[in-house]
Scaffold this motif. Structure first.
Motif, short mmCIF file in Angstrom:
data_model
loop_
_atom_site.label_atom_id
_atom_site.label_comp_id
_atom_site.label_asym_id
_atom_site.label_seq_id
_atom_site.Cartn_x
_atom_site.Cartn_y
_atom_site.Cartn_z
N ARG A 12 22.65 -1.03 1.78
CA ARG A 12 21.56 -0.07 1.77
C ARG A 12 22.09 1.31 2.16
O ARG A 12 22.76 1.45 3.19
CB ARG A 12 20.47 -0.50 2.76
N LEU A 13 21.82 2.29 1.34
CA LEU A 13 22.32 3.63 1.60
C LEU A 13 21.42 4.35 2.58
O LEU A 13 20.20 4.30 2.48
CB LEU A 13 22.42 4.42 0.29
N LYS A 14 22.03 5.03 3.52
CA LYS A 14 21.28 5.75 4.53
C LYS A 14 20.82 7.10 3.99
O LYS A 14 21.52 7.73 3.21
CB LYS A 14 22.13 5.96 5.78
N GLU A 15 19.67 7.54 4.46
CA GLU A 15 19.22 8.88 4.14
C GLU A 15 20.04 9.86 5.00
O GLU A 15 20.32 9.59 6.17
CB GLU A 15 17.73 9.04 4.44
N LEU A 17 21.18 12.62 7.51
CA LEU A 17 20.55 13.11 8.73
C LEU A 17 19.91 14.46 8.47
O LEU A 17 20.51 15.34 7.84
CB LEU A 17 21.59 13.22 9.85
N ASP A 123 26.08 14.54 5.18
CA ASP A 123 24.65 14.51 5.49
C ASP A 123 23.96 15.75 4.94
O ASP A 123 23.34 16.54 5.66
CB ASP A 123 24.42 14.41 7.01
N ASN A 143 27.53 10.70 2.50
CA ASN A 143 26.09 10.60 2.74
C ASN A 143 25.35 11.85 2.21
O ASN A 143 24.65 12.54 2.95
CB ASN A 143 25.81 10.42 4.24
#
Length: 227
Positions: A12-15, A17, A123, A143
């Protein structure tokens, strides 16, 4: 004791920051000669500021917001943007080398012809931006999300795009030669006439998006498709 087989799922890819801006922000003013080399700009609100064609080395922006700011033609080296928000800004034809953008959101902005080579993006969200003809050669992305962006003929040659997400982007004619794409994802994107299509190795593409890659893949393999 029985065991239940489970199919492998992609991570699962993180959103990215979100920027954290201090409160309050102070209205920004620039000296008559423009940005200073080795300058530190913190907790500032830039609104309608004209920085077009400014030049600066080792300049840092931290905890700042840019709204309706002109940065077109700006030249920077070893610049840093940390915890920054940019909205409706013009970065067209700006150039940066060995610079970093982290925990930053760029929205509804113009990045046409921007050249940020050998830079690091961490991010970062580019949302509803015009990124056509932009160059990110030899840059590293971690990210990062491009969302609802027009990216016609953007260049990611030799870029590290592992885990980068492209969502609803227009990527016709984009360049991915020698890119590193493991874990990258394309969702509802236009992928016509992609250059360096073999650089997409390791990326995940929806079946609908993959249809646009047929001619690019055939050309890379020396296959002629006739109607």
């Amino acid at each position: 004791m029985s065991s239940r087989a489970s199919s492998a799922r992609p991570p699962r890819l993180k959103e990215p920051l979100a920027p954290q801006l201090p409160a309050p922000l102070h209205p920004a003013g620039l000296p008559d000669h423009g940005l200073e080399d080795d300058g530190m700009y913190r907790s500032l609100e830039f609104t309608g500021t004209d920085m077009a064609s400014h030049r600066a080395d080792a300049v840092d922006f931290e905890g700042c917001r840019f709204t309706d700011v002109r940065l077109s033609g700006m030249e920077m080296r070893q610049a840093g943007f940390s915890n920054v928000e940019m909205e409706r800004c013009d970065l067209s034809n700006s150039a940066a080398g060995s610079s970093m953008m982290q925990r930053t959101r760029v929205s509804a902005s113009r990045l046409t012809g921007m050249s940020w080579s050998e830079c690091v993006f961490r991010d970062v969200v580019f949302d509803a931006c015009r990124v056509d003809l932009a160059g990110f050669r030899f840059s590293t992305f971690k990210n990062v999300v491009f969302r609802d962006c027009t990216m016609v003929e953007a260049s990611f040659q030799n870029a590290g795009l592992r885990g980068t997400r492209f969502e609803r982007c227009e990527l016709t004619g984009a360049q991915f030669s020698n890119a590193r794409m493991e874990g990258a994802r394309f969702t509802d994107c236009t992928l016509l006439r992609i250059n360096g299509v073999t650089g997409l190795r390791g990326a995940t593409i929806t079946s609908r998006d993959a249809q646009g890659l047929v001619y690019s893949l055939a050309g890379a393999m020396g296959i002629t498709i006739e109607d």
